[in-house]
Design an enzyme around this catalytic site. Structure first.
Site, short mmCIF file in Angstrom:
data_model
loop_
_atom_site.label_atom_id
_atom_site.label_comp_id
_atom_site.label_asym_id
_atom_site.label_seq_id
_atom_site.Cartn_x
_atom_site.Cartn_y
_atom_site.Cartn_z
CB ILE A 140 3.32 3.22 -5.43
CG1 ILE A 140 2.94 2.56 -6.76
CG2 ILE A 140 4.46 2.46 -4.77
CD1 ILE A 140 4.06 2.53 -7.78
N PRO A 141 1.96 3.50 -2.06
CG PRO A 141 0.98 2.16 -0.42
CD PRO A 141 1.35 2.17 -1.88
CB CYS A 142 6.44 5.96 -0.91
SG CYS A 142 5.99 7.51 -1.71
CG HIS A 143 1.39 8.11 2.01
ND1 HIS A 143 1.04 7.58 0.79
CD2 HIS A 143 0.36 7.83 2.84
CE1 HIS A 143 -0.15 7.01 0.87
NE2 HIS A 143 -0.59 7.14 2.11
#
Length: 294
Positions: free
Chosen positions: A251-254
């Site tokens: 889950i690419p919160c970066h």
């Protein structure tokens, strides 16, 4: 177990060296530092540094700094696009595909949430990755956590805090294949669709689903993410949900940064966030070059 810990320690040392290299390159980007300058700063030979950095990022230090600067991030966000355009979303065709994971995300049931995981069996392990040790935990229905941690003790403490009543079962090597699929050279990526089963409020789940639409190597602002969800006034609430993400990278919160181009916060450290963004940009650039020359 000793072999795993040794591999994790070596991976952590390499990650620390590359992290320090990235920090130096970004700080001195205007001067376009030479490989010799960087090697001297890190007390490594030029050949060793070039080999280590290229193995980790897929490109040379010189190419890497060309891919990642704050000014580049500002220019990309300035387009106003809700999702920034890329030549290829989620990968390239053929053997050089960047990212062929298909991720589905579902919430834990309210009852599981309220009971603190009572009745759930959660298998977990801590694996060495290019970004440091990572805790991977999963139930029979999917991955429920992927966290960068200092060591196994920290990983277990986090799990027990999240799921105090679940049956936690250490399974050596449980996450090894998945971590290899995620973080090893992307030509080796593949496998069946990956299911995530996470604990969160309805709003958090909505935000995390929206994050799955941000393409590999892409960047998006908090306000843009909120607007894309139809909640243009909820940037702060969206930011809080982004920060609560329990599954790193998948889950690419970066990929969410501030509108001015600054990185913004990251629960696993801003330096690691920079590393993740830079690695994706470098891999994207490398694959695009390979596609053009094929």
């Amino acid at each position: 177990m000793e072999a795993i810990l040794s591999a994790a320690a070596e991976s952590s040392r390499d990650y620390a060296r590359v992290r320090d290299a990235i920090r130096y390159l970004v700080a001195h980007a205007d001067a376009q530092p030479r490989l010799a300058d960087l090697a001297g700063e890190l007390h490594l030979s030029e050949s060793r540094l070039q080999r280590l950095f290229t193995q980790w990022a897929g490109v040379s230090p010189k190419r890497f700094i060309q891919q990642l600067t704050c000014e580049a991030a500002k220019a990309r966000l300035a387009t106003g696009e809700p999702l920034l355009p890329l030549s290829h979303e989620l990968g390239l065709s053929g053997g050089s595909r960047l990212h062929d994971l298909f991720v589905t995300l579902e919430a834990m049931t309210p009852g599981e949430y309220q009971r603190g995981g009572a009745g759930l069996d959660i298998g977990w392990s801590v694996e060495a990755t290019r970004f440091g040790p990572a805790l991977l935990a999963q139930t029979a229905r999917g991955v429920c956590a992927l966290q960068f941690v200092a060591d196994e003790a920290a990983g277990e403490a986090w799990l027990r805090g999240q799921w105090p009543n679940a049956a936690l079962r250490w399974r050596e090597g449980l996450g090894r294949a998945l971590c290899r699929r995620l973080f090893d050279p992307l030509e080796a990526a593949g496998g069946p669709p990956l299911a995530l089963r996470v604990q969160g409020s309805n709003f958090q789940i909505q935000v995390w689903r929206a994050l799955l639409a941000v393409p590999y190597g892409g960047l998006i602002g908090y306000g843009q993410l909120a607007a894309g969800m139809g909640r243009p006034g909820a940037a702060r609430a969206v930011g809080n949900a982004v920060g609560a993400n329990p599954v790193a990278w998948l889950i690419p919160c970066h990929r969410v940064i501030r509108a001015a181009g600054a990185l913004g916060g990251y629960r696993w450290g801003e330096e690691r966030k920079l590393d993740l963004i830079g690695w994706e940009c470098a891999r994207l650039a490398g694959a695009e070059r390979a596609a053009w020359t094929a």
